[in-house]
Design a protein around this motif. Sequence first.
Motif, PDB file in Angstrom:
ATOM      1  N   TYR A  10     -26.020 -18.994 -21.912  1.00 56.11           N
ATOM      2  CA  TYR A  10     -26.243 -18.173 -20.932  1.00 56.11           C
ATOM      3  C   TYR A  10     -26.804 -17.576 -22.280  1.00 56.11           C
ATOM      4  N   GLN A  11     -27.307 -15.557 -21.402  1.00 54.52           N
ATOM      5  CA  GLN A  11     -27.662 -15.256 -22.803  1.00 54.52           C
ATOM      6  C   GLN A  11     -26.587 -13.850 -22.704  1.00 54.52           C
ATOM      7  N   THR A  12     -26.429 -13.581 -24.337  1.00 56.02           N
ATOM      8  CA  THR A  12     -24.963 -12.584 -24.867  1.00 56.02           C
ATOM      9  C   THR A  12     -25.556 -11.556 -25.497  1.00 56.02           C
ATOM     10  N   SER A  13     -23.886 -11.152 -25.972  1.00 55.84           N
ATOM     11  CA  SER A  13     -24.602 -10.397 -26.904  1.00 55.84           C
ATOM     12  C   SER A  13     -23.522  -9.505 -27.355  1.00 55.84           C
ATOM     13  N   ASP A  14     -24.066 -10.384 -28.417  1.00 56.89           N
ATOM     14  CA  ASP A  14     -21.885 -10.321 -29.742  1.00 56.89           C
ATOM     15  C   ASP A  14     -22.313  -9.372 -31.296  1.00 56.89           C
TER      16      ASP A  14
END
Length: 124
Positions: A10-14
């Motif tokens: 999945y795509q994430t933004s940290d």
Amino acid sequence: NAAPRRTLTYQTSDACTACRASGTVRTREGHMACPTCHGSGTISGPRKVDVRIPAGIQAGKKLRVPGGGHRGMNGRGGDLFLLIQDQPDSRLTRQGDNLEVNFEVPFTTAALGGEVKVEGLGSS
């Protein structure tokens, strides 16, 4: 009997740890846009997690994946929650935890014995 493991991507933004999510870094001349996150304060990209999906899980249930969520300033991921949805299949009906399929068996095979091919999940 343990549920099989599935790998989900999945795509994430940290949070960017280089600038502590501020989007800027301090230099001798003052502040400038963080070269790691380009001033956004976050790093985006794909992530993979291994998940055990229990057999018979019902649509609408949530699965918690500890550490699979967004990473904060401490570098540790929060929890990821997956909402389970059924993928309809016209050949199958659900009866509690079981999936059932109806198919025709020729009379001679039913009376004398033999083999029939039954399509299940992943068959076409």
